[in-house]
Design a protein around this motif. Structure first.
Motif, PDB file in Angstrom:
ATOM      1  N   ILE A  27      -9.959   6.360 -13.129  1.00 34.12           N
ATOM      2  CA  ILE A  27      -8.897   6.176 -14.142  1.00 34.12           C
ATOM      3  C   ILE A  27      -7.456   7.384 -13.794  1.00 34.12           C
ATOM      4  O   ILE A  27      -6.457   7.335 -13.331  1.00 34.12           O
ATOM      5  CB  ILE A  27      -8.843   6.354 -15.786  1.00 34.12           C
ATOM      6  CG1 ILE A  27      -9.676   5.339 -16.174  1.00 34.12           C
ATOM      7  CG2 ILE A  27      -8.037   6.672 -16.014  1.00 34.12           C
ATOM      8  CD1 ILE A  27     -10.384   5.703 -18.299  1.00 34.12           C
ATOM      9  N   PHE A  28      -7.790   8.929 -13.498  1.00 33.40           N
ATOM     10  CA  PHE A  28      -7.272   9.809 -12.844  1.00 33.40           C
ATOM     11  C   PHE A  28      -6.550   9.640 -11.508  1.00 33.40           C
ATOM     12  O   PHE A  28      -5.613   9.654 -11.101  1.00 33.40           O
ATOM     13  CB  PHE A  28      -7.500  11.149 -12.991  1.00 33.40           C
ATOM     14  CG  PHE A  28      -8.523  11.652 -14.265  1.00 33.40           C
ATOM     15  CD1 PHE A  28      -7.501  11.767 -15.213  1.00 33.40           C
ATOM     16  CD2 PHE A  28      -9.737  11.828 -14.463  1.00 33.40           C
ATOM     17  CE1 PHE A  28      -8.018  12.174 -16.577  1.00 33.40           C
ATOM     18  CE2 PHE A  28      -9.474  13.040 -15.328  1.00 33.40           C
ATOM     19  CZ  PHE A  28      -8.922  12.678 -16.964  1.00 33.40           C
ATOM     20  N   ALA A  29      -7.185   8.688 -10.128  1.00 34.34           N
ATOM     21  CA  ALA A  29      -7.041   8.493  -9.513  1.00 34.34           C
ATOM     22  C   ALA A  29      -5.605   7.743  -9.626  1.00 34.34           C
ATOM     23  O   ALA A  29      -4.819   7.924  -8.129  1.00 34.34           O
ATOM     24  CB  ALA A  29      -7.869   7.678  -8.641  1.00 34.34           C
ATOM     25  N   LEU A  30      -5.359   6.837 -10.294  1.00 40.23           N
ATOM     26  CA  LEU A  30      -3.881   6.051  -9.756  1.00 40.23           C
ATOM     27  C   LEU A  30      -2.675   7.179 -11.246  1.00 40.23           C
ATOM     28  O   LEU A  30      -2.093   6.334 -10.757  1.00 40.23           O
ATOM     29  CB  LEU A  30      -4.218   5.078 -10.715  1.00 40.23           C
ATOM     30  CG  LEU A  30      -5.041   4.176 -10.350  1.00 40.23           C
ATOM     31  CD1 LEU A  30      -5.407   3.008 -12.260  1.00 40.23           C
ATOM     32  CD2 LEU A  30      -3.394   3.158  -9.566  1.00 40.23           C
ATOM     33  N   GLY A 229       4.858   2.988 -15.232  1.00 38.94           N
ATOM     34  CA  GLY A 229       3.994   3.354 -14.165  1.00 38.94           C
ATOM     35  C   GLY A 229       4.015   4.823 -15.634  1.00 38.94           C
ATOM     36  O   GLY A 229       2.999   5.936 -15.798  1.00 38.94           O
ATOM     37  N   PHE A 230       4.777   4.917 -16.535  1.00 38.52           N
ATOM     38  CA  PHE A 230       5.479   6.081 -17.448  1.00 38.52           C
ATOM     39  C   PHE A 230       4.094   5.225 -18.550  1.00 38.52           C
ATOM     40  O   PHE A 230       3.355   6.683 -18.521  1.00 38.52           O
ATOM     41  CB  PHE A 230       6.554   6.143 -17.949  1.00 38.52           C
ATOM     42  CG  PHE A 230       6.531   7.048 -19.081  1.00 38.52           C
ATOM     43  CD1 PHE A 230       6.496   8.126 -19.109  1.00 38.52           C
ATOM     44  CD2 PHE A 230       6.701   6.648 -20.691  1.00 38.52           C
ATOM     45  CE1 PHE A 230       6.692   9.079 -20.301  1.00 38.52           C
ATOM     46  CE2 PHE A 230       6.510   7.096 -21.706  1.00 38.52           C
ATOM     47  CZ  PHE A 230       6.943   8.623 -21.279  1.00 38.52           C
ATOM     48  N   ALA A 231       3.934   4.232 -18.688  1.00 38.28           N
ATOM     49  CA  ALA A 231       2.913   3.969 -19.791  1.00 38.28           C
ATOM     50  C   ALA A 231       1.371   4.371 -19.179  1.00 38.28           C
ATOM     51  O   ALA A 231       0.667   4.824 -20.275  1.00 38.28           O
ATOM     52  CB  ALA A 231       2.967   2.337 -20.257  1.00 38.28           C
ATOM     53  N   TYR A 232       1.143   3.999 -18.454  1.00 40.68           N
ATOM     54  CA  TYR A 232      -0.217   4.226 -17.459  1.00 40.68           C
ATOM     55  C   TYR A 232      -0.683   5.784 -17.376  1.00 40.68           C
ATOM     56  O   TYR A 232      -1.169   6.467 -18.386  1.00 40.68           O
ATOM     57  CB  TYR A 232       0.123   3.716 -15.970  1.00 40.68           C
ATOM     58  CG  TYR A 232      -1.818   3.354 -15.629  1.00 40.68           C
ATOM     59  CD1 TYR A 232      -2.609   3.064 -15.896  1.00 40.68           C
ATOM     60  CD2 TYR A 232      -1.994   4.746 -14.801  1.00 40.68           C
ATOM     61  CE1 TYR A 232      -3.347   3.670 -15.694  1.00 40.68           C
ATOM     62  CE2 TYR A 232      -3.485   5.650 -14.756  1.00 40.68           C
ATOM     63  CZ  TYR A 232      -4.190   4.221 -15.228  1.00 40.68           C
ATOM     64  OH  TYR A 232      -5.865   4.916 -14.428  1.00 40.68           O
ATOM     65  N   VAL A 233       0.348   6.462 -16.801  1.00 35.57           N
ATOM     66  CA  VAL A 233       0.059   8.009 -17.341  1.00 35.57           C
ATOM     67  C   VAL A 233       0.047   8.620 -18.572  1.00 35.57           C
ATOM     68  O   VAL A 233      -0.713   9.215 -18.779  1.00 35.57           O
ATOM     69  CB  VAL A 233       0.572   8.974 -16.271  1.00 35.57           C
ATOM     70  CG1 VAL A 233       1.107   8.344 -15.236  1.00 35.57           C
ATOM     71  CG2 VAL A 233       1.940   8.711 -17.442  1.00 35.57           C
ATOM     72  N   ALA A 234       0.360   8.178 -19.697  1.00 37.95           N
ATOM     73  CA  ALA A 234       0.765   8.459 -21.393  1.00 37.95           C
ATOM     74  C   ALA A 234      -1.005   7.763 -22.206  1.00 37.95           C
ATOM     75  O   ALA A 234      -1.338   9.044 -22.497  1.00 37.95           O
ATOM     76  CB  ALA A 234       1.881   8.044 -21.835  1.00 37.95           C
ATOM     77  N   VAL A 235      -0.989   6.986 -21.392  1.00 35.67           N
ATOM     78  CA  VAL A 235      -2.199   6.253 -22.181  1.00 35.67           C
ATOM     79  C   VAL A 235      -3.156   6.098 -22.002  1.00 35.67           C
ATOM     80  O   VAL A 235      -4.421   7.056 -22.141  1.00 35.67           O
ATOM     81  CB  VAL A 235      -1.507   4.753 -22.877  1.00 35.67           C
ATOM     82  CG1 VAL A 235      -3.358   4.225 -23.531  1.00 35.67           C
ATOM     83  CG2 VAL A 235      -0.339   4.528 -23.246  1.00 35.67           C
ATOM     84  N   PHE A 236      -3.347   6.109 -20.298  1.00 35.87           N
ATOM     85  CA  PHE A 236      -4.992   6.507 -19.457  1.00 35.87           C
ATOM     86  C   PHE A 236      -4.298   7.656 -18.648  1.00 35.87           C
ATOM     87  O   PHE A 236      -5.704   8.549 -19.340  1.00 35.87           O
ATOM     88  CB  PHE A 236      -4.995   5.063 -18.058  1.00 35.87           C
ATOM     89  CG  PHE A 236      -4.875   3.492 -19.280  1.00 35.87           C
ATOM     90  CD1 PHE A 236      -6.075   3.649 -18.822  1.00 35.87           C
ATOM     91  CD2 PHE A 236      -3.938   3.365 -18.994  1.00 35.87           C
ATOM     92  CE1 PHE A 236      -6.026   2.513 -19.849  1.00 35.87           C
ATOM     93  CE2 PHE A 236      -4.226   2.361 -19.731  1.00 35.87           C
ATOM     94  CZ  PHE A 236      -5.428   1.282 -19.548  1.00 35.87           C
ATOM     95  N   SER A 237      -3.527   8.023 -18.339  1.00 35.50           N
ATOM     96  CA  SER A 237      -4.432   9.190 -17.070  1.00 35.50           C
ATOM     97  C   SER A 237      -4.291  11.014 -18.378  1.00 35.50           C
ATOM     98  O   SER A 237      -4.613  11.801 -18.740  1.00 35.50           O
ATOM     99  CB  SER A 237      -2.680   9.617 -16.396  1.00 35.50           C
ATOM    100  OG  SER A 237      -2.536   8.791 -15.177  1.00 35.50           O
ATOM    101  N   MET A 238      -3.305  10.529 -19.447  1.00 36.84           N
ATOM    102  CA  MET A 238      -3.275  12.010 -20.760  1.00 36.84           C
ATOM    103  C   MET A 238      -4.140  11.390 -21.660  1.00 36.84           C
ATOM    104  O   MET A 238      -3.983  12.403 -22.598  1.00 36.84           O
ATOM    105  CB  MET A 238      -1.607  11.523 -21.167  1.00 36.84           C
ATOM    106  CG  MET A 238      -1.048  12.814 -22.207  1.00 36.84           C
ATOM    107  SD  MET A 238      -1.251  14.404 -20.858  1.00 36.84           S
ATOM    108  CE  MET A 238      -2.504  15.345 -20.658  1.00 36.84           C
ATOM    109  N   LEU A 240      -6.831   8.324 -22.004  1.00 33.66           N
ATOM    110  CA  LEU A 240      -8.263   7.575 -22.631  1.00 33.66           C
ATOM    111  C   LEU A 240      -9.131   8.517 -21.251  1.00 33.66           C
ATOM    112  O   LEU A 240     -10.305   8.011 -21.611  1.00 33.66           O
ATOM    113  CB  LEU A 240      -7.697   6.510 -21.843  1.00 33.66           C
ATOM    114  CG  LEU A 240      -7.368   5.752 -23.900  1.00 33.66           C
ATOM    115  CD1 LEU A 240      -7.322   4.047 -23.516  1.00 33.66           C
ATOM    116  CD2 LEU A 240      -8.180   5.615 -24.930  1.00 33.66           C
ATOM    117  N   GLY A 241      -8.621   8.727 -19.995  1.00 31.64           N
ATOM    118  CA  GLY A 241      -9.532   9.186 -19.499  1.00 31.64           C
ATOM    119  C   GLY A 241      -9.912  10.482 -19.616  1.00 31.64           C
ATOM    120  O   GLY A 241     -11.340  10.842 -19.199  1.00 31.64           O
TER     121      GLY A 241
END
Length: 320
Positions: A27-30, A229-238, A240-241
């Motif tokens: 997840i963080f790799a993205l 891109g913002f949605a991914y880093v908010a939900v997954f990177s910040m 769920l990951g």
């Protein structure tokens, strides 16, 4: 000698921790590619690094509040708040802000190599916090991996002499912040559920992140790719990951599981090619392989643990 039930349970926990750690790393790799989509480039800037860092923390804090209410999570004990503050400083404030600013200046493939120092940095912090004693060979690999990352950054700085590109300095600072946040978060995950660790850290940082996010809100309309891109880093990177990552560190041990991050640079590079249209050159791949090699060798070096890894306290169940 027949293995005891404790040994079997410990081995199973370590194996589960490694797999959960890999899920978190995937997840963080993205994060770098999607952050690049959100902030744009120096020639075509989109969101500011400040907004991406603070905004994603605010969005994840809203999700955290809803989840904590749904789970009826109790307030953390008083002794846990200092570690939560260090976790928030590392992974909610420091790492997102520094990487978001840097990603406008360098390609995601370049940043992926710098991320290669993170496994060793995380292991170092984990060893100090958990009073583990890695061998001399482990530290030798840590120094070698760090030296390779710095050499790569110097080679690609485009400046004469020993000068790091400002973006590389930001990325190296981000790695230090992440290692601190990972170490303290992993220690907390031995006492409270991993999901609650990142949720409380996000809420603790909200008095800082919310005003800055509102102040830096984009003034101009932005393409859907930037918001994606913002949605991914908010939900997954910040958010769920960290559910998988902190649970993995708690179950398998910070020093050991942190080495799963050896896959992160290559995953980030592979994702950056189709997402951003970037290319891989021989030097980048060579340095990436060399960094991963030092981490892989370091993983095999002995680490003396004063107490065997046990199941985190909050996952134990009393007999009914």
């Amino acid at each position: 000698m027949t293995p005891t039930n404790h040994d079997t349970t410990g081995t199973r926990a370590q194996r589960r921790g490694m797999w959960l750690g890999f899920v978190g790393v995937a997840i963080f790799a993205l994060t770098q590619p999607f952050t690049r989509l959100a902030v744009g480039t120096t020639d075509a800037p989109l969101m500011s690094g400040l907004f991406v860092a603070m905004g994603r923390a605010v969005a994840a804090a809203a999700l955290s509040a809803a989840w904590l209410l749904w789970a009826r999570a109790p307030w953390p004990h008083r002794q846990h708040w200092p570690a939560l503050a260090m976790t928030a400083f590392g992974v909610v404030l420091g790492f997102p802000l520094l990487t978001s600013i840097a990603m406008r200046q360098v390609q995601a493939v370049h940043a992926s190599v710098i991320v290669g120092v993170l496994p060793l940095a995380t292991a170092t912090v984990g060893a100090l916090l958990h009073r583990q004693r890695p061998s001399l060979g482990f530290w030798a690999c840590a120094v070698a991996g760090s030296a390779l990352v710095v050499a790569f950054a110097l080679l690609h700085s485009g400046q004469a002499g020993l000068h790091l590109h400002p973006a590389d300095q930001l990325l190296l600072g981000a790695m230090a912040c992440a290692a601190v946040g990972y170490g303290y978060g992993a220690r907390l995950s031995q006492h409270i559920p991993a999901e609650q660790v990142i949720c409380w850290a996000l809420l603790l940082a909200l008095p800082v992140t919310l005003p800055l996010a509102l102040w830096s809100w984009p003034a101009q309309p932005l393409p859907s790719s930037a918001w994606g891109g913002f949605a991914y880093v908010a939900v997954f990177s910040m958010w769920l990951g960290f559910f998988a990552w902190y649970r993995g560190l708690a179950l398998g041990g910070t020093v050991r599981v942190s080495q799963v991050q050896l896959a992160q640079p290559f995953l980030s590079m592979l994702f950056a090619v189709p997402l951003l249209g970037e290319s891989l050159d021989f030097t980048t791949v060579a340095f990436g392989l060399a960094v991963v090699a030092t981490v892989f060798i370091g993983k095999r070096m002995p680490v003396n643990t004063p107490h065997p890894i046990s199941t985190p306290e909050h996952t134990k169940r009393s007999p009914t």
